[in-house]
Design an enzyme around this catalytic site. Structure first.
Site, PDB file in Angstrom:
ATOM      1  N   ASN A 210     120.144 -22.672   7.481  1.00  0.00           N
ATOM      2  CA  ASN A 210     121.326 -23.193   6.975  1.00  0.00           C
ATOM      3  C   ASN A 210     121.277 -23.530   5.225  1.00  0.00           C
ATOM      4  OD1 ASN A 210     122.659 -23.662   9.360  1.00  0.00           O
ATOM      5  ND2 ASN A 210     121.373 -25.480   9.753  1.00  0.00           N
TER       6      ASN A 210
ATOM      7  N   PRO B 149     121.208 -33.358   8.630  1.00  0.00           N
ATOM      8  CA  PRO B 149     120.509 -33.332   9.771  1.00  0.00           C
ATOM      9  C   PRO B 149     119.932 -32.140  10.478  1.00  0.00           C
ATOM     10  CG  PRO B 149     122.753 -33.597  10.777  1.00  0.00           C
ATOM     11  CD  PRO B 149     122.963 -33.546   9.295  1.00  0.00           C
ATOM     12  N   ASP B 150     120.372 -30.937   9.857  1.00  0.00           N
ATOM     13  CA  ASP B 150     119.815 -29.940  10.334  1.00  0.00           C
ATOM     14  C   ASP B 150     119.291 -28.975   9.104  1.00  0.00           C
ATOM     15  OD1 ASP B 150     118.768 -28.080  12.235  1.00  0.00           O
ATOM     16  OD2 ASP B 150     120.759 -26.849  12.534  1.00  0.00           O
ATOM     17  N   LEU B 151     118.605 -29.586   8.503  1.00  0.00           N
ATOM     18  CA  LEU B 151     117.958 -28.586   7.218  1.00  0.00           C
ATOM     19  C   LEU B 151     117.035 -28.085   7.295  1.00  0.00           C
ATOM     20  CD1 LEU B 151     118.756 -28.830   4.058  1.00  0.00           C
ATOM     21  CD2 LEU B 151     116.855 -30.722   3.858  1.00  0.00           C
ATOM     22  N   THR B 152     117.455 -26.459   7.671  1.00  0.00           N
ATOM     23  CA  THR B 152     116.692 -25.582   8.145  1.00  0.00           C
ATOM     24  C   THR B 152     116.657 -24.321   7.153  1.00  0.00           C
ATOM     25  OG1 THR B 152     118.032 -24.655   9.706  1.00  0.00           O
ATOM     26  CG2 THR B 152     116.534 -26.498  10.528  1.00  0.00           C
TER      27      THR B 152
END
Length: 239
Positions: free
Chosen positions: A174, A168-171
């Site tokens: 990361n 959910p935090d594919l940035t």
């Protein structure tokens, strides 16, 4: 998969790798100990640095769970209690254990802890340190990536998505890369296994926005060609 051991104490549950060769040690989660003996790492979180500690021949990373978004203005690191297995640390530990055991490029889980205080809890997780890696955002800040690196990132993301993992935090913060061209994903807080659907495209759109934001703020190089190469790698990979 890791041979998991469980440590229980009043209001405390911890999972840890029984193969460590040592009994459970609460200093694994002691930030004061790590701040004295460890090394701070660059963190994308506004509150609390991610810390690295050498443990014998291994190096570990400690991360404390902090709230994000609007609610973080009022609550720093407390979460509503709904059971041990539903705590963020235990869920992330078990997911990392499964993914690492399947050969996916994620850090090996070392230990996870949740401390309950009435209706809320706080949590921490310890994972292996991936030596020689930098975040994708750091590479952008330094000028960009080679074409083959963008393709490799796309292929790695496809493998993870094909395994049913929704990050959910594919940035850009990361995704890690090393000098040999390896690509790794970290920070699986709130990640989950899902059935096939539209969610992979949502994650890819989130990543594209993150890359454009980092490049815009740092002056780093990210353009349509870089994204084309990433998507090319994504389309060309399977499982």
């Amino acid at each position: 998969m890791v041979d998991a051991a469980i440590h229980r104490a009043p209001g405390v549950l911890a999972l840890y790798d029984a193969g460590l060769g040592s009994a459970y040690d609460p200093t694994w989660f002691d930030r004061a100990h790590w701040q004295q003996h460890g090394v701070p790492l660059q963190s994308t979180r506004e509150r609390g640095a991610v810390l690295r500690l050498d443990h014998g021949t291994d190096s570990w990373v400690l991360r404390h769970y902090h709230r994000g978004g609007f609610v973080a203005r009022f609550v720093n690191d407390c979460y509503v209690w709904t059971g041990w297995e539903r705590t963020r640390s235990v869920r992330e530990w078990r997911l990392l254990d499964r993914l690492h055991g399947a050969g996916l490029p994620v850090p090996r889980p070392v230990a996870a802890r949740a401390i309950r205080q009435g209706p809320v809890y706080r949590a921490d997780i310890v994972t292996e340190y991936l030596p020689g890696t930098q975040t994708l955002s750091a590479y952008l800040n330094e000028g960009g990536l080679a074409p083959e690196s963008w393709t490799a990132i796309g292929g790695t993301l496809r493998r993870v998505h094909d395994s049913g993992v929704d990050h959910p935090d594919l940035t850009a913060h990361n995704i890690l890369l090393d000098a040999a061209g390896g690509v790794f994903l970290v920070d699986f807080d709130n990640a989950r296994l899902r059935r096939p659907g539209f969610w992979p495209r949502v994650g890819m759109s989130r990543l594209e926005r993150s890359l454009r934001k980092v490049a815009r703020e740092s002056g780093g190089r990210f353009d349509a060609e870089a994204w084309r190469l990433l998507e090319q790698g994504y389309r060309g990979a399977r499982g």
